[in-house]
Structure formats: structure tokens, C-alpha cells
Write a protein that holds these residues in place. Structure first.
Motif, PDB file in Angstrom:
ATOM      1  N   VAL B 148       0.851  -1.207   0.000  1.00 50.08           N
ATOM      2  CA  VAL B 148       0.000   0.000   0.000  1.00 50.08           C
ATOM      3  C   VAL B 148       0.878   1.246   0.000  1.00 50.08           C
ATOM      4  CG1 VAL B 148      -1.717   1.307   1.314  1.00 50.08           C
ATOM      5  CG2 VAL B 148      -1.910  -1.166   1.159  1.00 50.08           C
ATOM      6  N   SER B 149       1.891   1.224   0.860  1.00 53.33           N
ATOM      7  CA  SER B 149       2.788   2.370   0.961  1.00 53.33           C
ATOM      8  C   SER B 149       3.455   2.662  -0.379  1.00 53.33           C
ATOM      9  CB  SER B 149       3.842   2.077   2.034  1.00 53.33           C
ATOM     10  OG  SER B 149       4.885   2.980   1.949  1.00 53.33           O
ATOM     11  N   ALA B 150       3.945   1.614  -1.054  1.00 50.71           N
ATOM     12  CA  ALA B 150       4.620   1.814  -2.342  1.00 50.71           C
ATOM     13  C   ALA B 150       3.630   2.293  -3.407  1.00 50.71           C
ATOM     14  CB  ALA B 150       5.295   0.520  -2.792  1.00 50.71           C
ATOM     15  N   LEU B 151       2.411   1.724  -3.384  1.00 50.38           N
ATOM     16  CA  LEU B 151       1.397   2.112  -4.376  1.00 50.38           C
ATOM     17  C   LEU B 151       1.046   3.597  -4.262  1.00 50.38           C
ATOM     18  CD1 LEU B 151      -1.113  -0.889  -4.400  1.00 50.38           C
ATOM     19  CD2 LEU B 151       0.297  -0.101  -6.291  1.00 50.38           C
ATOM     20  N   LEU B 152       1.097   4.108  -3.042  1.00 49.37           N
ATOM     21  CA  LEU B 152       0.750   5.521  -2.852  1.00 49.37           C
ATOM     22  C   LEU B 152       1.967   6.432  -2.967  1.00 49.37           C
ATOM     23  CD1 LEU B 152      -1.720   5.180   0.164  1.00 49.37           C
ATOM     24  CD2 LEU B 152      -2.298   5.593  -2.208  1.00 49.37           C
ATOM     25  N   MET B 153       3.075   5.984  -2.405  1.00 47.11           N
ATOM     26  CA  MET B 153       4.225   6.883  -2.286  1.00 47.11           C
ATOM     27  C   MET B 153       5.041   7.030  -3.567  1.00 47.11           C
ATOM     28  SD  MET B 153       4.385   8.488   0.460  1.00 47.11           S
ATOM     29  CE  MET B 153       2.650   8.611   0.677  1.00 47.11           C
ATOM     30  N   VAL B 154       5.176   5.954  -4.345  1.00 44.81           N
ATOM     31  CA  VAL B 154       5.986   6.079  -5.569  1.00 44.81           C
ATOM     32  C   VAL B 154       5.346   7.085  -6.550  1.00 44.81           C
ATOM     33  CG1 VAL B 154       7.056   4.859  -7.504  1.00 44.81           C
ATOM     34  CG2 VAL B 154       7.015   3.790  -5.264  1.00 44.81           C
ATOM     35  N   PRO B 155       4.018   7.026  -6.775  1.00 41.04           N
ATOM     36  CA  PRO B 155       3.432   8.064  -7.642  1.00 41.04           C
ATOM     37  C   PRO B 155       3.579   9.476  -7.064  1.00 41.04           C
ATOM     38  CG  PRO B 155       1.934   6.207  -7.444  1.00 41.04           C
ATOM     39  CD  PRO B 155       3.024   5.983  -6.456  1.00 41.04           C
ATOM     40  N   VAL B 156       3.375   9.625  -5.761  1.00 35.22           N
ATOM     41  CA  VAL B 156       3.496  10.958  -5.149  1.00 35.22           C
ATOM     42  C   VAL B 156       4.929  11.479  -5.308  1.00 35.22           C
ATOM     43  CG1 VAL B 156       3.484  12.198  -2.937  1.00 35.22           C
ATOM     44  CG2 VAL B 156       1.599  10.659  -3.507  1.00 35.22           C
ATOM     45  N   LEU B 157       5.891  10.605  -5.004  1.00 36.03           N
ATOM     46  CA  LEU B 157       7.295  11.012  -5.141  1.00 36.03           C
ATOM     47  C   LEU B 157       7.642  11.317  -6.598  1.00 36.03           C
ATOM     48  CD1 LEU B 157       8.969   8.473  -2.673  1.00 36.03           C
ATOM     49  CD2 LEU B 157       8.861  10.949  -2.379  1.00 36.03           C
ATOM     50  N   THR B 158       7.016  10.579  -7.503  1.00 32.57           N
ATOM     51  CA  THR B 158       7.281  10.821  -8.931  1.00 32.57           C
ATOM     52  C   THR B 158       6.773  12.208  -9.340  1.00 32.57           C
ATOM     53  OG1 THR B 158       7.106   8.462  -9.373  1.00 32.57           O
ATOM     54  CG2 THR B 158       6.909   9.915 -11.270  1.00 32.57           C
ATOM     55  N   ILE B 159       5.583  12.561  -8.858  1.00 30.69           N
ATOM     56  CA  ILE B 159       5.035  13.893  -9.191  1.00 30.69           C
ATOM     57  C   ILE B 159       5.961  14.983  -8.648  1.00 30.69           C
ATOM     58  CG2 ILE B 159       3.120  15.487  -8.712  1.00 30.69           C
ATOM     59  CD1 ILE B 159       1.295  12.948  -8.736  1.00 30.69           C
ATOM     60  N   ILE B 160       6.402  14.788  -7.405  1.00 27.42           N
ATOM     61  CA  ILE B 160       7.321  15.763  -6.797  1.00 27.42           C
ATOM     62  C   ILE B 160       8.629  15.806  -7.584  1.00 27.42           C
ATOM     63  CG2 ILE B 160       8.709  16.278  -4.729  1.00 27.42           C
ATOM     64  CD1 ILE B 160       6.380  14.971  -3.113  1.00 27.42           C
ATOM     65  N   GLY B 161       9.166  14.607  -7.905  1.00 28.05           N
ATOM     66  CA  GLY B 161      10.425  14.511  -8.652  1.00 28.05           C
ATOM     67  C   GLY B 161      10.312  15.172 -10.014  1.00 28.05           C
ATOM     68  N   ASP B 162       9.195  14.929 -10.703  1.00 23.27           N
ATOM     69  CA  ASP B 162       8.977  15.540 -12.028  1.00 23.27           C
ATOM     70  C   ASP B 162       9.007  17.065 -11.923  1.00 23.27           C
ATOM     71  OD1 ASP B 162       8.714  13.054 -13.056  1.00 23.27           O
ATOM     72  OD2 ASP B 162       6.577  13.167 -13.528  1.00 23.27           O
TER      73      ASP B 162
END
Lengths: 259, 263
Positions: B148-162
Motif C-alpha cells: 500500500v505504501s509503495a502504491l501511494l508513495m511512488v506516484p506521489v514522489l514521482t510527481i514531486i520529482g517531475d
């Protein structure tokens, strides 16, 4: 209570247990002795259904647990309380949270009730002061005591299982743990202690199983163990006659502690 | 020769068993998302460790990736007289491709290795067995919160990273490439269409799920003391990275086809 019927087990190509047969009653106080890698801990894991034997049956209260899947094993496991080697406390939780683990999982007690219960159990094993500490802050002896406390909270077990409860402890702490093991086995509850320390086994147990090369080499009482002629058993017992080990010599001279 | 054949046969059988265990763990871990008991506290803890804990490193790496990309493209495009397209190319590269992959690789290195070593040490320290003795399903307690953590956090971090990468690209394009900042951002706005954003958001979900499943499996498969734990941690990171790039290629090909891009 526990019956091993031609139980064999292998780790890969290494055959650890060979056609093991024995039974243990619910109120018995048993020590399983043997060298490292002789399958002592494996026996406890098989009793709990954590691993399945390659062949043979394991009966707990007459029911074969080897055919049960993980979900069906819970009922059988609740009959036992297990203390793993070195305690196996959860690193990320405080002592209080470790002991309260099952209370939080299976009860709806309030925070005050949990605190009170945990405090009571920790004081039983003499580590009430460690309630707020993390596992890494505990000494070896305290670690085992907290693990014992946690196992008491779990359920109302019929039998206790201890895996090397005194290994790595100094004689005073080891003796304290042995006393706790005896104290906890009240109301007709039995236990199985797996150890390679004969001195501690003699302090707590009345029946001794000796494993050698995966087979049950000896099954008997204290006197039979002390007079056994087998060189491997004699080697184990020689631990007691070491000049520096006055405690062991004491046990020998008394013919064992009366538990 | 016969012995060698046996060894290959044994390894093949082990591989099949491992794959079976991996799929089973992934399936049961995913099923835990919709079946009781729910471990909210564990999930929040994992999200804090994986998300908040990775924030700074993601910002730092994304910033320099965006800056380096903008620098390279400015230099190359200016020789062709196409420097004004820097913003557009940086935007597409970051949003569709580099952003999700860079964040996933960093996540696998930082969080995935942590998952594998933590679970490995729990296995070797009999903490996982203790959970089973207490009647707690280790998959639900340990694997599901990490998925669950990865499913939520990787997209959020990707948006921030982008976002940070695009800012880094902007800084270089304006201050080194001497381009118009307004034009850079208008180029970026142009590439923020449904197709690109959908591609950039879908990939992190898949990567996050893969990283969590692979690293949990490797951690729970740890055997044989500190050497075994080292191997399982290394394998977790290596396999995660391999699967990230392979999945990235497969997803890119599939999405280009589905979204109707012509090649």
C-alpha cells in the motif's frame, strides 16, 4: 498431548530428523538435549506447525497437524507458548508494546487496562522497570525475561516451549531464567526446553531426550541420564564436573534439584 | 554430465518453486488491501519511512537529473538551431520516462533495500515465526502495508520529482541556455496533456507494486545468517532495478500503442 510418529525432516539435502518417535504428556517437564544442528529447534518448529515434516505424523491432542494449512494451525498453536532463542522481540516496539502485542491484536482493552496488565506481567518476571525501553537497550537476561512475559500474555497455553532459553547468559541470569521456567509451569502445565546446557536442563526438567545424528538416542529420567554410558552423553554431562562450575557440582552432589 | 543435468534440474525446480512463492506472496499481499484485519498504523509508518524519508533524496536527484538533461539538450539542440524545443523535449523526457524510472530506482535502492533487510532480519531473528505463533498472518502484517505504501508513495514522489526536474531544467535553460523562461513553461504546459500525464502516473503505480513485492519476497526468503541477508538485500535491489527497466519498456510499448502514438 504431543506425539511424533515416524517424523523425518530435511533441510535441503541434509537430513536433520530421522524417523523420530516419542510422545510427551501435557504436564511433563522435558529437556531436549543434543549438539548444534542435531534438530532440537526443528522439533519445536514442527510441534508448532511452522515447518512440515517430510514424512510421519505429528499429533497434538490426537489431531494430526501435518495435514493442516496455515489458517487451520492457529487453534493448535494456541495450546503452546513459545519463547524463541534470544527472545525474538520485535525490534521496532518498546518492551511494553512487545508484551502488549497480543492484547492489542485480540482484545479490546483500554490503554489503561493494557498498561496495568503489562505492568503486572513484567513485574512477575522482574523487569517492570524496563517497560519503556527498546529491545536493543536490554541486557541478554532482560531480553529473555521480556520474551517470557510476552509469551504469558499470548493465550492461556497448555504447555510452554523454550528454545535455548539460557544460551549466552551468565550463570546468575541463567539460574534466574531456570527459576522462572519452573515458576511458570504451575497448575499442571508442562514445558519442553531445548538446550545444549545440561546444567540448566537438570535444574528444570524431569525427563530428558537426547538427539544424536537426527535420531532419538536417549529418553529417560535424571538418574538414567547421569549413568548413561554413551560417550557423547558423557561428554555433555562432563560440563557438570568442571572444577569451575560449582553450581553444576552442587546439582550432581544433590542428585539434581527437586522441582 | 549426468550430475550436471541433475544440478540444472534442481535449480530449475527451485526457480519454479520460487516463482510460485513470489506470485502467491504478491497475491496474498494484494488481497490484504481489501480483507480484514487492516493494519493502518503499520501502513502509516511505512508511508512515513518510504515517502517522507525519501523526499529529500528524490528532490536532490531529480533536480540534478533535470539540470543535466536540460544542459545536454540545450547544447545539442542549439547546434541544430532547435534550442527553443528544449522545454518540450525536457518535459516529455521527464514526465513520460525519466521521472518515473529515476524515482523507482531511487525508491528500490533506498526503501526496497530497507524492506529486504528489515524483513530478512525479522526472519532470521524468529520474529516472523513469532507472528505466526501468535496467529498473526505475516503477509498481512508485513507485506500488505509495504505494498500500500509503495502504491501511494511512488506516484506521489514521482510527481514531486517531475516538478523538481522541470524546475532544474528551467534554471539551466534560462541561465545557461539563455532561453525565455515564459517560452520554456509554455512548452511544458503543452506536453502536460492526458496521454503524457497518464503515462507518467501509471508507470509509478506498477513500479511501486513490483518493488514492494520483490523486496518483501526477497526479505522473507532470507536464509543463512548475515551472508544470507546480504545476498537477499542485494538480490532485492538488483531484481527490482531489472524489473523496473524491463517493465518500463513493456509499458512504454503498450501505452504508445494504446494511446495511439505513431512511431
Amino acid at each position: 498431548m504431543i506425539e511424533f510418529d515416524h517424523v523425518s525432516f530435511s533441510y535441503g539435502a541434509k537430513r536433520v530428523l530421522k524417523e523420530l518417535n516419542f510422545s510427551i504428556g501435557p504436564a511433563e517437564r522435558v529437556a531436549i538435549l543434543g549438539g548444534s544442528g542435531d534438530g532440537k529447534t526443528t522439533i519445536l518448529k514442527i510441534i508448532l506447525g511452522l515447518i512440515k515434516p517430510d514424512s510421519g505424523r505429528v499429533l497434538i491432542d490426537g489431531e494430526d497437524i501435518t495435514t493442516r494449512d496455515e489458517d487451520d494451525l492457529r487453534e493448535a498453536r494456541m495450546k503452546f507458548s513459545m519463547v524463541f532463542q534470544e527472545g525474538a522481540l520485535f525490534d521496532s516496539l518498546t518492551v511494553k508494546e512487545n508484551v502488549a502485542f497480543c492484547l492489542r491484536e485480540y482484545t479490546h482493552l483500554s490503554e489503561e487496562e493494557i498498561e496495568e496488565k503489562v505492568r503486572g506481567i513484567l513485574s512477575t518476571v522482574g523487569v517492570e522497570s524496563a517497560m519503556r525501553l527498546m529491545p536493543e537497550e536490554l541486557s541478554g537476561g532482560m531480553h529473555r525475561r521480556v520474551a517470557l512475559a510476552r509469551s504469558l500474555v499470548a493465550f492461556d497455553p497448555k504447555m510452554f516451549l523454550y528454545d535455548e532459553p539460557t544460551t549466552g547468559l551468565d550463570p546468575i541470569n541463567a539460574d534466574n531464567i531456570c527459576r522462572l521456567i519452573i515458576d511458570l509451569a504451575h497448575n499442571g502445565k508442562g514445558f519442553i526446553v531445548v538446550t545444549h546446557k545440561v546444567i540448566d536442563a537438570l535444574k528444570v526438567a524431569k525427563r530428558f531426550l537426547f538427539l544424536k545424528n537426527g535420531t532419538l538416542f536417549f529418553d529417560g529420567g535424571r538418574d538414567e541420564l547421569m549413568t548413561a554410558a554413551d560417550p557423547d552423553i558423557r561428554l555433555f554431562i562432563s560440563e557438570l564436573s568442571c572444577g569451575t562450575d560449582t553450581q553444576g557440582a552442587g546439582i550432581l552432589s544433590q542428585g539434581g534439584r527437586n522441582v | 554430465m549426468h550430475g550436471r543435468g541433475n544440478t540444472i534440474g534442481l535449480r530449475l525446480r527451485e526457480l519454479i518453486y520460487d516463482l510460485q512463492d513470489f506470485y502467491l506472496l504478491s497475491f496474498r499481499g494484494s488481497l490484504g488491501i481489501v480483507s480484514k484485519p487492516f493494519y493502518f498504523k503499520d501502513t502509516i509508518e511505512q508511508m512515513d519511512y518510504a515517502g517522507a524519508g525519501s523526499f529529500l533524496i528524490i528532490v536532490l536527484i531529480s533536480l540534478f537529473v533535470g539540470m543535466a538533461l536540460s544542459l545536454q539538450l540545450s547544447a545539442e539542440l542549439s547546434t541544430l538551431g532547435l534550442k527553443m524545443y528544449t522545454g518540450k523535449v525536457v518535459g516529455i523526457s521527464i514526465i513520460r520516462e525519466l521521472g518515473p524510472v529515476v524515482v523507482a530506482v531511487v525508491y528500490a535502492g533506498r526503501v526496497g533495500s530497507g524492506i529486504a533487510s528489515e524483513l530478512g532480519s525479522m526472519v532470521l531473528g524468529h520474529q516472523v515465526d513469532t507472528l505466526r505463533v501468535f496467529g498473526v498472518d505475516p503477509t498481512k502484517k508485513l507485506v500488505t502495508p509495504r505494498i500500500v505504501s509503495a502504491l501511494l508513495m511512488v506516484p506521489v514522489l514521482t510527481i514531486i520529482g517531475d516538478a523538481v526536474s522541470l524546475l532544474g531544467g528551467y534554471y539551466i535553460a534560462v541561465n545557461v541556455g539563455h532561453q525565455s523562461g515564459t517560452f520554456y513553461w509554455s512548452s511544458i504546459r503543452e506536453v502536460l496533456n492526458f496521454e503524457n500525464v497518464f503515462t507518467g502516473i501509471l508507470k509509478p503505480f506498477v513500479f511501486g507494486y513490483l518493488i514492494a513485492c520483490i523486496c518483501c519476497f526477497m526479505g522473507l526468503s532470507a536464509r543463512g545468517g548475515s551472508v544470507g541477508m546480504r545476498q537477499s538485500t542485494t538480490r532485492a535491489v538488483v531484481f527490482s532495478m531489472i524489473f523496473i527497466v524491463i517493465t518500463d519498456f513493456v509499458l512504454t510499448r503498450a501505452l504508445l500503442y494504446i494511446l495511439g502514438f505513431s512511431i
